[in-house]
Design an enzyme around this catalytic site. Structure first.
Site, PDB file in Angstrom:
ATOM      1  N   HIS A 249      26.403  27.586  21.680  1.00 22.83           N
ATOM      2  CA  HIS A 249      27.633  28.104  22.277  1.00 22.83           C
ATOM      3  C   HIS A 249      27.669  27.792  23.783  1.00 22.83           C
ATOM      4  CE1 HIS A 249      30.956  31.099  22.704  1.00 22.83           C
ATOM      5  NE2 HIS A 249      30.444  31.235  23.906  1.00 22.83           N
ATOM      6  N   GLU A 250      26.621  28.139  24.479  1.00 21.44           N
ATOM      7  CA  GLU A 250      26.590  27.913  25.930  1.00 21.44           C
ATOM      8  C   GLU A 250      26.540  26.418  26.241  1.00 21.44           C
ATOM      9  OE1 GLU A 250      27.473  30.307  27.657  1.00 21.44           O
ATOM     10  OE2 GLU A 250      27.068  31.948  26.258  1.00 21.44           O
ATOM     11  N   GLU A 279      36.522  28.393  25.971  1.00 25.20           N
ATOM     12  CA  GLU A 279      35.962  29.002  24.763  1.00 25.20           C
ATOM     13  C   GLU A 279      36.138  28.068  23.556  1.00 25.20           C
ATOM     14  OE1 GLU A 279      34.219  31.680  25.111  1.00 25.20           O
ATOM     15  OE2 GLU A 279      33.941  32.458  23.079  1.00 25.20           O
TER      16      GLU A 279
END
Lengths: 483, 483
Positions: A249-250, A279
């Site tokens: 995700h990061e 996002e």
């Protein structure tokens, strides 16, 4: 104006350091350093001359890129000048003071102790919205702080559709007899082995270590510039899949930042679009790559090797896609129920700002909605309405961008699949360059050149839509849970 | 003015990050961030209103502390306003551009490639000095950038005395038949074990980890504030004593910073005195504690345990005090020959600034002086006049403070020994608090309240003098080398 970016980014370095490396005792000095930087940037952004420069540019013949630069700076400048400095300071101080109050209230499961602070923050944010535009719905104005161009009506429409379609899907999953594998279920996994695993994932996905690094932080985040975009993660001995997912995700955030044009550093053309788009990049990599079967075909052996498991790609794939509606905590939620956590926060904060809900009613409404959407009721407020830090920070209107980003991720990924020949096959053989190139070409390199909706249209040929996300969700989970 | 400190300290965090954690690719953005911060602080420091405020304070009744605050701010302000902004920028850009030129010249042993850059820097620094005060010796003006109050005449006198007394002492040592033990001579020591050792040293000496941390850096340094004062070190597999010494040295700097009054953070009363005093703190801990027999009585077992040696306190004490005049490199020099390295740089840079020496003559003069003072002649300029980064940075006038700091360390330590009952015994039993307390009481807590010479007089009851250092050197090395 470039200096302003540089100073903001200097503040980003201070923030990273505070969360990753700073010793505990450093807080008082760091607060002062960060505030001094914010004061300087606020002063520059609201300087009268900025308005004069922008006005002077109205009469000149500008290229598309130049117009975008003017549009973005004007937007920032105009919002900033409308808000009285005293109010900015009061919000910032209230947020600082709120932090320990919230932390203690959460630890003690004592919502009443936090309520006056939340009350005050809501009042201040209403004032803030009114300062920017007294004639519009204050929640709409606040939402635009985080997603300036998609419009609250779009957000509302999308969230309602997610609620209406996902609640029955989650119900079906709960009623299904299918059991998904979980190769990590009974083990304990050391930090060193988990770190090797997530570093291997970053290597595999093509993280540019020359312009990034990996560290641990209590609340994982990513920050930086196109020259230095860093990733953090955390390790839970029982949950290596959590570390893998959160690292990917990061990584998605960081790879967006790394893909911004370097020659535009300092101008809006070298800056990322707002939170929905950011996002979308983290969720695209986390969900559409990291939770895909082709990725696990590629990565299963590496995990077995580092973590000493002996599981198949199919088993890891199932483990990455477990749906567990009885989870109460947003940051631990699965890919589907996550949106219910967002929707209930959105509904509550919208009503709080509108004055349709009193602060003291929050715990009850929260628990009712959890029960309605997910069939589970928190026993404590610590696991309920006190769990997130956002309201303490004054970030009201932020939550919807999490769901919008997931929805956009699916739309972008569908276009990438369309454009890239056999993307699944490429992922299965570890070829991530075509996907990086597609994302850079269609999203990253544009910086803030396009407004969000135009960016989506340019990249996908369509307006922003939840169709792809819902198709993807029905398809993947219908298959996994034999629906 | 407090904001100015906070912004300067923010710049310090950026610098630490750049040297310790930043990925290589981050340089272009970091340069811009640091420059933007410097521009902001320069702009504030030179603001006309600062001069007006200071003038207004002339007519008011101020306390001693307030007068010191005014004195220090006035000094900074007045120096800063005299120097044209263009010149500041040109020096900073020349230094940035000089860095890769110097690095390559050093790597290629090619002084001619560096000479034009050095020539330019010297010219710019002459201009800089002339801008501040056209009527004084420019080298004196430059020296005051690093040590504003002791005066260049004092520095000159002390350095000449060191040269006149240490050259014969070093000669005697070279002629001595004594051989000092070196328990590390034939081993290889891993990084993890060395790190454990230096962490144990910091624990032992009383480093406040709540307000500090230890990392590695190519060139060890210390930076921070009284809330967060960090230490860096480096590890050479053949030289654990080097890591121990350099860690204790940086600890000395950090412990000074940690001892500054927290309630004065942001004002000169909460800031460290200049480089002589800072270096006195690092040298005091490095030399008078870390190279003392009582310290090794305490610490030998710990080293044996972590590094797998089997040596006595006496052997480690001897190893820490080896004199090796054939060493060509300043940063690797022992406690005595170190000063010869400083003196030759001082003599050369003073003549360069005065125009009494041409840049092209530097290598020859350097090598002649090395031969004269230490009896050894560099075979390459990489090991000679290209070894240090200071001139590349434009730091001309900086070197003398290294020797002045060592000299002051001895003077302060003699006073501490006088004041603390059985200091040797206390160190032998690991009681470092009394020494910390003496230093905090007499040096740290004052910040910039006193000018350097007054601080020395307050702490020791005497003017700044080399007597104690020379007594100490003759005593310790006379004993060790049977002179």
């Amino acid at each position: 104006m470039k200096q302003l970016t540089y100073l903001n980014d200097a503040g980003g370095v201070l923030g990273w350091d505070q969360q990753v490396t700073m010793p505990e005792g450093g807080t008082p000095a760091r607060s002062k350093q960060s505030s001094a930087l914010s004061a300087v940037t606020h002063e520059r952004l609201t300087d009268d001359r900025v308005g004069e420069w922008l006005d002077a540019l109205d009469d000149t013949d500008l290229s598309g890129g130049q117009r975008a630069v003017v549009r973005e700076i004007r937007r920032e400048h105009e919002r900033a000048v409308e808000v009285p400095e005293d109010l900015v300071t009061e919000i910032s101080e209230t947020a600082s003071n709120a932090l320990p109050v919230w932390e203690e209230a959460k630890a003690e499961d004592d919502f009443d102790a936090f309520a006056p602070t939340l009350e005050k923050m809501i009042e201040l944010k209403r004032e803030y919205a009114a300062a920017i535009d007294p004639d519009r719905d204050p929640y709409e104005v606040l939402f635009e702080e985080y997603e300036p161009y998609l419009g609250l009506d779009t957000a509302e429409r999308v969230l309602e559709r997610l609620r209406d379609e996902l609640v029955p899907l989650i119900d079906e999953i709960e009623d299904s007899d299918a059991t998904l594998a979980d190769p990590f279920a009974d083990g304990e996994y050391g930090e060193a082995a988990q770190e090797e695993t997530v570093r291997a994932a970053l290597d595999e996905l093509g993280y540019d270590w020359e312009r990034g690094r990996l560290d641990t932080a209590p609340h994982p985040f990513s920050t930086g510039t196109q020259f230095d975009a860093r990733v953090t993660t955390r390790f839970d001995p029982q949950d290596p899949m959590g570390a893998i997912g959160s690292t990917i995700h990061e990584f998605g955030h960081a790879t967006y930042t790394q893909g911004l044009p370097r020659e535009q550093y300092g101008t809006p053309l070298g800056q990322s679009r707002d939170l929905t788009v950011h996002e979308s990049q983290s969720r695209l990599w986390e969900n559409h790559v990291g939770r895909s079967r082709p990725f696990w075909d590629r990565f299963a052996d590496t995990v077995d090797e580092h973590l000493g498991t002996d599981a198949s790609a199919r088993e890891f794939y199932e483990a990455a896609n477990q749906i567990y509606p009885d989870n109460l905590i947003r940051v631990e939620a699965d890919e589907l129920t996550y949106h219910m956590h967002i929707i209930l926060r959105f509904e509550i904060e919208r009503d709080l700002i509108a004055g349709d809900l009193d602060v003291e009613e929050v715990p009850g409404v929260w628990n009712d909605k959890m029960e309605e959407y997910l069939g589970v009721r928190p026993e404590t407020d610590s696991e309920g309405c006190l769990q997130d830090i956002h309201w303490t920070h004054g970030s009201l209107g932020y939550f919807p961008t999490y769901s919008l980003g997931s929805v956009l991720a699916a739309q972008l990924y569908a276009s990438a699949e369309e454009a890239i020949d056999d993307l699944d096959g490429k992922i299965r053989s570890g070829e991530f360059d075509p996907l990086h190139e597609w994302l850079t070409e269609n999203v990253h390199r544009h910086g803030c050149r396009y407004e969000t909706d135009d960016l989506v249209a340019e990249a996908t040929g369509e307006s922003f839509t939840a169709d792809y996300f819902l198709d993807y969700a029905h398809g993947k989970f219908g298959d996994l849970y034999d629906l």
